[in-house]
Design an enzyme around this catalytic site. Structure first.
Site, PDB file in Angstrom:
ATOM      1  N   PHE A 116      -2.354  -4.153 -11.505  1.00 38.46           N
ATOM      2  CA  PHE A 116      -1.858  -3.767 -12.762  1.00 38.46           C
ATOM      3  C   PHE A 116      -1.396  -4.904 -13.562  1.00 38.46           C
ATOM      4  CE2 PHE A 116       2.329  -3.838 -10.683  1.00 38.46           C
ATOM      5  CZ  PHE A 116       3.102  -4.466 -11.863  1.00 38.46           C
ATOM      6  N   LYS A 140     -13.155  -2.344  -9.982  1.00 37.40           N
ATOM      7  CA  LYS A 140     -12.401  -1.145  -9.591  1.00 37.40           C
ATOM      8  C   LYS A 140     -10.958  -1.606 -10.299  1.00 37.40           C
ATOM      9  CE  LYS A 140      -9.400   0.469  -7.789  1.00 37.40           C
ATOM     10  NZ  LYS A 140      -8.182   0.705  -8.213  1.00 37.40           N
ATOM     11  N   SER A 193      -1.203  -6.409  -3.799  1.00 34.72           N
ATOM     12  CA  SER A 193      -0.037  -6.419  -3.046  1.00 34.72           C
ATOM     13  C   SER A 193      -0.493  -6.864  -1.737  1.00 34.72           C
ATOM     14  CB  SER A 193       0.828  -5.332  -2.825  1.00 34.72           C
ATOM     15  OG  SER A 193      -0.103  -4.223  -2.379  1.00 34.72           O
ATOM     16  N   CYS A 248       2.373 -12.889  -9.808  1.00 36.67           N
ATOM     17  CA  CYS A 248       2.342 -13.468  -8.298  1.00 36.67           C
ATOM     18  C   CYS A 248       2.769 -14.914  -8.444  1.00 36.67           C
ATOM     19  CB  CYS A 248       0.992 -13.246  -7.592  1.00 36.67           C
ATOM     20  SG  CYS A 248      -0.139 -14.333  -8.639  1.00 36.67           S
ATOM     21  N   GLU A 343       9.326  -9.605  -1.779  1.00 33.26           N
ATOM     22  CA  GLU A 343       8.940  -9.626  -3.158  1.00 33.26           C
ATOM     23  C   GLU A 343       9.519  -8.543  -3.978  1.00 33.26           C
ATOM     24  OE1 GLU A 343       4.693  -8.761  -3.933  1.00 33.26           O
ATOM     25  OE2 GLU A 343       4.608 -10.541  -5.397  1.00 33.26           O
TER      26      GLU A 343
END
Ligand code: NAD
Length: 452
Positions: A116, A140, A193, A248, A343
């Site tokens: 996202f 996708k 993730s 990230c 994280e």
């Protein structure tokens, strides 16, 4: 706008259209594919304001952050559409009268599954390289940000990318499983993730296909006593608050060595000036805010000190709705606390003070993640010492978000990446292609040997 999840029939149809579309596409000369992808790049640039607004609206980023992500995507398009000038393959006489030639060939139908946090940029890490090399690409996007992907598809059709060569399907876990499990999909790139990256990688391997799956991160920003205070403080704040910490490459652990702890108050001061809605965007959803608020509470209960508390900060009056969290700095963090290990993916910085550089390095070396490490120093020797010993894939020297730019490739190590190679640059080209080796002889050599 409403986007509905693709059904099993939609997915099968998209793969079929890709399978048909790729036949004509792969036989075009590389230069022609580059020209068409170049037209797509021009249309994206022309519509960049509109696209950035969509990115900002659906992800909660500021418009400036959305525009920056798109620009980074355009750089990949620049690289991809200049491939004609970069990649000429190779040929050599390997023996008397025997010539060996390599050809880079497309894989066929390939897929990308994206997160996202960069609705335009991450799809553009994949799609341009997959297309110029002659594949058909099915995207996708994250079910949390499906609209930008639809806009990319509209512009790709307007640019003349043939039907089926680029398409978008929507959904979550089931859609991903159908796509990865489809016999005609030859390779899968994933960004998201770590747990999902790992499971998609395993799923792809089980189906015997190529996969490169980038996962989460916990990046350390190390400052030694000779670091420049202003440069370091600004870089650390930009790193942990940019995109509201939802990237990230965000630095989420600041590790001052010895007297470099003097920089912490400056970081707190700079971060406290950031206004929500103007300087920082919103979080993706209420669940993300809840997760972060409880991570902050847990850190406090484990003994951390709140040097800056963003929980009560509210956005400027232009904002309606949204899930907001101001920049938060946790001091006195010990390496074994959850906030130092996991994280968090939000604008929360954990400060872990250490006495020497090796102790700082040991933190990142023991982290399960391996995306990025930054060193702040005015010594080339220290920078080199850290670069050589770090276990992550991307190193910053006096840079808090060390994203390599084209033609260098992007990718981490350890639990931040499953699979071989990186996602952009020359390494990205290798991921989307296979080499064919052709060995030829056109005449019997009078001086032939057993190798001829
Ligand atoms: P996510 O793993 O929840 O979702 C990523 C993609 O997988 C989405 O398309 C989603 O629809 C799909 N998905 C979700 N659950 C799934 C499941 N169980 N099975 C199959 N597919 C599933 O990630 P996110 O929350 O969208 O993105 C944030 C994460 O991505 C962070 O961990 C961040 O560090 C990571 N990230 C990594 C990089 C990198 O380059 N390493 C870049 C950007 C983001």
């Amino acid at each position: 706008s409403v986007v509905t999840a693709s059904t099993a029939e939609d997915i099968a149809e998209a793969v079929e259209r890709a399978r048909t579309g790729v036949e004509g596409w792969r036989t075009l000369p590389l230069r022609e594919r580059c020209t068409i992808v170049g037209r797509f790049r021009a249309l994206l640039a022309q519509h960049s304001d509109d696209l950035s607004t969509w990115v900002a609206l659906e992800s909660g980023k500021t418009e400036a952050e959305a525009a920056a992500g798109l620009l980074r995507g355009l750089e990949v398009l620049d690289f991809a559409s200049s491939l004609q000038n970069l990649d000429v393959g190779g040929a050599l006489d390997v023996s008397r009268g025997v010539r060996c030639e390599t050809r880079r060939e497309p894989l066929g139908v390939v897929a990308g599954i994206t997160p996202f946090n960069f609705p335009a940029m991450v799809p553009l890490w994949m799609m341009p390289l997959a297309l110029v090399t002659g594949n058909a690409f099915i995207l996708k996007p994250s079910d949390k940000v499906p609209i930008t992907a639809c806009k990319l598809a509209e512009l790709s059709a307007a640019a003349g990318i043939p039907a089926g060569v680029f398409s978008v399907i929507h959904g979550g876990k089931e859609t991903v499983e159908a796509l990865v499990g489809h016999d005609d999909v030859r390779a899968v790139a994933f960004v998201g993730s770590t747990p999902v990256a790992k499971s998609v990688y395993a799923m792809a391997a089980q189906h015997g296909k190529r996969a490169l799956c980038l996962g989460g991160a916990k990046n350390h920003l190390i400052a030694v006593p000779d670091a420049d205070d202003d440069l370091t403080a600004q870089a650390v704040v930009d790193s942990f608050t940019g995109c509201a910490g939802q990237r990230c490459m965000a630095g989420s652990v600041f590790v001052p060595v010895g007297s470099a702890r003097r920089i912490v108050p400056k970081i707190v001061e700079l971060a406290s000036r950031l206004r929500l809605g103007d300087d920082m965007g919103a979080l993706i959803d209420a669940a993300a805010r809840e997760r972060l608020v409880s991570a902050i509470a847990r850190a406090e209960s484990e003994g951390a000190t709140l040097l800056l508390d963003g929980r009560k900060l509210t956005p400027n009056s232009d904002q309606t709705g949204g899930n907001w969290l101001g920049a938060t700095v946790l001091g006195g963090v010990k390496p074994d606390m959850a906030c130092a290990q996991t994280e968090l993916f939000g604008p929360v910085l954990s400060v872990v003070e250490v006495d020497d550089l090796d102790a700082a390095l040991s933190l990142e070396q023991h982290s399960p993640y391996g995306n990025a490490t930054s060193i702040f120093t005015s010594s080339g020797a220290t920078a080199r010492y850290v670069s050589e010993r770090s276990t992550t894939g991307m190193i910053g020297v006096n840079i808090g978000v060390p994203v390599p730019r084209e033609p260098f490739s992007f990718g981490g190590t350890k639990a931040s990446r499953f699979g071989h190679g990186d996602i952009t640059g020359m390494s990205g080209l290798d991921f989307w292609t296979q080499y064919k080796k052709i060995t030829s002889k056109w005449a019997l050599q009078p001086d032939q040997t057993w190798m001829s």
